[in-house]
Design a protein around this motif. Structure first.
Motif, short mmCIF file in Angstrom:
data_model
loop_
_atom_site.label_atom_id
_atom_site.label_comp_id
_atom_site.label_asym_id
_atom_site.label_seq_id
_atom_site.Cartn_x
_atom_site.Cartn_y
_atom_site.Cartn_z
N ALA A 2 0.96 -1.36 0.00
CA ALA A 2 0.00 -0.08 0.07
C ALA A 2 1.00 1.19 -0.09
CB ALA A 2 -1.04 -0.14 1.18
N ASP A 3 1.97 1.23 0.88
CA ASP A 3 2.75 2.52 0.86
C ASP A 3 3.40 2.62 -0.63
OD1 ASP A 3 4.43 4.30 2.82
OD2 ASP A 3 5.84 3.58 1.49
N ALA A 4 4.04 1.39 -1.21
CA ALA A 4 4.65 1.60 -2.32
C ALA A 4 3.92 2.01 -3.51
CB ALA A 4 5.15 0.21 -2.80
N TRP A 5 2.47 1.43 -3.45
CA TRP A 5 1.75 2.05 -4.45
C TRP A 5 1.25 3.54 -4.39
CZ3 TRP A 5 -0.26 0.24 -9.22
CH2 TRP A 5 -0.23 -1.01 -9.37
N ALA A 6 1.06 4.00 -3.30
CA ALA A 6 0.92 5.36 -2.79
C ALA A 6 2.13 6.13 -3.24
CB ALA A 6 0.44 5.75 -1.57
N ARG A 7 3.27 5.88 -3.13
CA ARG A 7 4.49 6.74 -3.59
C ARG A 7 4.58 6.53 -5.02
NH1 ARG A 7 8.38 7.43 0.53
NH2 ARG A 7 7.94 6.22 2.72
N ALA A 8 4.39 5.48 -5.58
CA ALA A 8 4.35 5.45 -6.96
C ALA A 8 3.46 6.36 -7.89
CB ALA A 8 3.82 4.08 -7.59
N LEU A 9 2.13 6.49 -7.28
CA LEU A 9 1.14 7.14 -8.09
C LEU A 9 1.54 8.73 -7.61
CD1 LEU A 9 -2.19 4.97 -7.38
CD2 LEU A 9 -0.80 5.24 -9.55
N THR A 10 1.93 8.85 -6.62
CA THR A 10 2.24 10.44 -6.02
C THR A 10 3.29 10.88 -6.99
OG1 THR A 10 1.43 10.26 -3.74
CG2 THR A 10 2.97 12.01 -4.25
N PHE A 11 4.21 9.82 -7.24
CA PHE A 11 5.54 10.41 -7.84
C PHE A 11 4.95 10.61 -9.44
CE2 PHE A 11 9.35 9.39 -10.45
CZ PHE A 11 10.19 10.19 -9.67
N LEU A 12 4.18 9.86 -9.95
CA LEU A 12 3.71 9.94 -11.43
C LEU A 12 2.86 11.04 -11.58
CD1 LEU A 12 2.87 6.28 -11.87
CD2 LEU A 12 4.80 7.60 -13.14
N ARG A 13 2.06 11.31 -10.51
CA ARG A 13 1.08 12.66 -10.50
C ARG A 13 1.95 13.84 -10.40
NH1 ARG A 13 -1.32 11.67 -5.60
NH2 ARG A 13 -2.25 9.62 -6.17
N SER A 14 3.12 13.70 -9.92
CA SER A 14 3.96 15.13 -9.79
C SER A 14 4.83 15.28 -10.89
CB SER A 14 4.43 14.96 -8.54
OG SER A 14 5.54 14.21 -8.12
N ARG A 15 4.79 14.15 -11.72
CA ARG A 15 5.91 14.18 -12.94
C ARG A 15 7.39 13.95 -12.29
NH1 ARG A 15 3.68 18.19 -17.57
NH2 ARG A 15 1.38 17.48 -17.30
N GLY A 16 7.42 13.39 -11.20
CA GLY A 16 8.74 13.07 -10.57
C GLY A 16 9.26 14.27 -9.84
N LYS A 17 8.25 15.38 -9.45
CA LYS A 17 8.76 16.58 -8.87
C LYS A 17 8.48 16.58 -7.34
CE LYS A 17 8.52 19.27 -13.16
NZ LYS A 17 7.58 20.35 -13.73
#
Length: 227
Positions: A206-221
């Protein structure tokens, strides 16, 4: 819904449910087991939750019948050029200008290799191989870290377990110099994608998925995913 990419490779495409205008695209590369209902579900879940168009290409087009033993023995037959062509065709199939890429295991390795293609704005690797294992080495396959360190490569997030034999600690340290690396203490390989898997860890997943989607949402920023 199943589609066929211009490369001839089957793929699953998932669009947001209802009358939703997609905000971006995501190419999702499966693990060694290839395209299957598990990844159909992942694709639709992300599409609905994020409002994205998600495309998942088949890892083994034309050889879907291979069992995992034969797949492991024939990874050195796969070609980087073919996989990149599939990833780029999948990005085009989203019909979105802005597209990220995500992958698991071998798919994570190819997500990192796609980071220098110029097509993706962020890449997420769930326990993808950083350097090709000895048994898989072939002239037509490069190390993923070579793409991550290439000029103009997009931001990369790697999500890894500390007990993963496929990811030596020295290689993780090397990757951490040029990418965002999150390590889950005690986690083994494949801890996040399959709830029925032997190494699945629900809290870490759950933590990894949340981090992944946040990272993609922010374009890695986003710096929030690097806690």
């Amino acid at each position: 819904m199943r589609i066929t990419l211009p490369t001839g490779t089957p793929a699953e495409i998932a669009r947001p449910d209802g009358d939703v205008t997609p905000t971006r695209g995501l190419v999702m590369m499966s693990d060694i087991h290839g395209l299957r209902p598990l990844f159909d579900e992942h694709a639709q879940r992300v599409a609905d939750a994020e409002g994205w168009v998600v495309v998942v290409p088949e890892m083994w087009p034309g050889r879907e019948q291979l069992n995992v033993t034969k797949r492991l023995a024939s990874v050195n037959e796969l070609r980087d050029d073919d996989k990149l062509a599939d990833l780029l065709a999948a990005a085009a199939a989203t019909d979105c200008e802005t597209v990220g890429v995500m992958g698991f295991c071998m798919g994570g390795m190819y997500a990192m290799k796609a980071s220098s293609s110029g097509r993706f704005d962020a890449a997420v690797s769930f326990y993808g191989m950083i350097r090709m294992p000895r048994a898989w080495r072939a002239p037509h396959q490069a190390d993923a870290i070579d793409s991550v360190t290439a000029p103009g490569a997009c931001p990369v997030l790697a999500l890894c377990g500390t007990n993963d034999k496929w990811l030596p600690h020295a290689e993780l340290d090397e990757l951490a110099e040029v990418a965002c690396v999150v390590r889950y203490p005690g986690a083994d390989h494949a801890f996040a994608q399959d709830p029925d898997g032997a190494h699945y860890r629900a809290e870490d997943a759950a933590d990894a998925w949340a981090r992944a989607l946040t990272f993609l949402r922010s374009r890695g920023k986003s710096t929030e995913v690097i806690a």
